[in-house]
Design a protein around this motif. Structure first.
Motif, PDB file in Angstrom:
ATOM      1  N   MET A  69       0.823  -1.202   0.000  1.00 15.35           N
ATOM      2  CA  MET A  69       0.000   0.000   0.000  1.00 15.35           C
ATOM      3  C   MET A  69       0.864   1.261   0.000  1.00 15.35           C
ATOM      4  N   ALA A  70       1.947   1.247   0.764  1.00 19.36           N
ATOM      5  CA  ALA A  70       2.840   2.403   0.829  1.00 19.36           C
ATOM      6  C   ALA A  70       3.492   2.679  -0.522  1.00 19.36           C
ATOM      7  N   LEU A  72       2.275   1.845  -3.457  1.00 20.09           N
ATOM      8  CA  LEU A  72       1.233   2.349  -4.354  1.00 20.09           C
ATOM      9  C   LEU A  72       0.942   3.823  -4.096  1.00 20.09           C
ATOM     10  N   VAL A  73       0.890   4.193  -2.839  1.00 21.80           N
ATOM     11  CA  VAL A  73       0.653   5.600  -2.497  1.00 21.80           C
ATOM     12  C   VAL A  73       1.771   6.476  -3.038  1.00 21.80           C
ATOM     13  N   LEU A  74       3.004   5.997  -2.911  1.00 21.09           N
ATOM     14  CA  LEU A  74       4.150   6.749  -3.409  1.00 21.09           C
ATOM     15  C   LEU A  74       4.070   6.910  -4.922  1.00 21.09           C
ATOM     16  N   PHE A  76       1.322   6.857  -6.809  1.00 17.96           N
ATOM     17  CA  PHE A  76       0.230   7.771  -7.143  1.00 17.96           C
ATOM     18  C   PHE A  76       0.597   9.218  -6.824  1.00 17.96           C
ATOM     19  N   CYS A  77       1.397   9.424  -5.788  1.00 18.74           N
ATOM     20  CA  CYS A  77       1.863  10.781  -5.476  1.00 18.74           C
ATOM     21  C   CYS A  77       2.786  11.284  -6.589  1.00 18.74           C
ATOM     22  N   TYR A  80       0.650  12.100  -9.495  1.00 18.30           N
ATOM     23  CA  TYR A  80      -0.114  13.321  -9.278  1.00 18.30           C
ATOM     24  C   TYR A  80       0.695  14.564  -9.629  1.00 18.30           C
TER      25      TYR A  80
END
Length: 223
Positions: A69-70, A72-74, A76-77, A80
């Motif tokens: 999850m971490a 994936l968040v990175l 997507f950031c 972005y």
């Protein structure tokens, strides 16, 4: 380069020009992500977290999905940072290219076209808004279709803009690019641009990801 020509933008180029701009930026997302992974503020906490199972504080079964999850968040950031800018530009200067760049003094927009009439590159010029840059021209929206790179098109587009700046009596051409755009920075430096400074984008998120803009300047000889 004899198979290509540089001309002023026409309204019939609208969709291709916008697509070239967007695709040219979005292709750097994965490079930006990998760059972020190498930053100490990201990998040091990651290493610490990975030691938790050995200390008996958390189970491996719990750590694996958290780690995924971490990551994936990175990603997507990192994504972005580019998608937000593309969305902004497509609704700003790239919304009505003719009106923004061809109907205003000191602005211009060119495309590179093949003999067959295919638009494969773009570049835009506008007066710099930076303090002290009254006689500076800003280079923006440089993009070349992937399959047509390595043929000198980007260099000719840049020289077209530099000639435009010289005719207008400008002292310098300035631009900003991002760290992941490695090939672009190498080309700018070969053309004579020199890096003047860097800055982070998007506040704390930009600093966390080390999402930096590199600012370059080309001093026009004899200006």
């Amino acid at each position: 380069m004899s198979d290509y020509s540089i001309r002023l933008y026409k309204d019939s180029d609208y969709h291709v020009a916008r697509d070239l701009f967007a695709q040219g930026l979005l292709e750097h997302i994965n490079i930006a992500f990998r760059h972020a992974l190498h930053q100490p503020q990201i990998w040091l906490p990651t290493l610490l977290v990975l030691t938790l199972p050995a200390l008996g504080l958390v189970s491996v079964a719990l750590l694996v999905p958290v780690a995924i999850m971490a990551v994936l968040v990175l990603w997507f950031c990192s994504r972005y940072m580019y998608t937000s800018y593309v969305d902004y530009a497509l609704s700003d200067d790239m919304l009505d290219i003719n009106k923004y760049y061809l109907q205003r003094d000191g602005f211009c927009f060119w495309v590179a076209e093949t003999r067959g009439g295919e638009v494969v590159g773009t570049i835009a010029a506008l007066p710099s808004s930076d303090p002290g840059g009254e006689k500076h021209l800003e280079l923006k929206r440089l993009s070349v279709a992937t399959k047509h790179r390595g043929k000198g098109i980007a260099k000719v587009l840049c020289r077209t803009l530099i000639d435009f700046a010289r005719r207008r009596g400008c002292e310098a051409v300035v631009l900003s690019t991002t760290v992941p755009q490695i090939n672009a920075t190498k080309m700018y430096e070969k053309l004579g641009f020199r890096q003047t400074h860097t800055f982070h984008h998007q506040g704390l998120l930009g600093q966390f990801l080390d999402f930096r803009f590199l600012v370059y300047r080309y001093d026009i000889p004899g200006a």
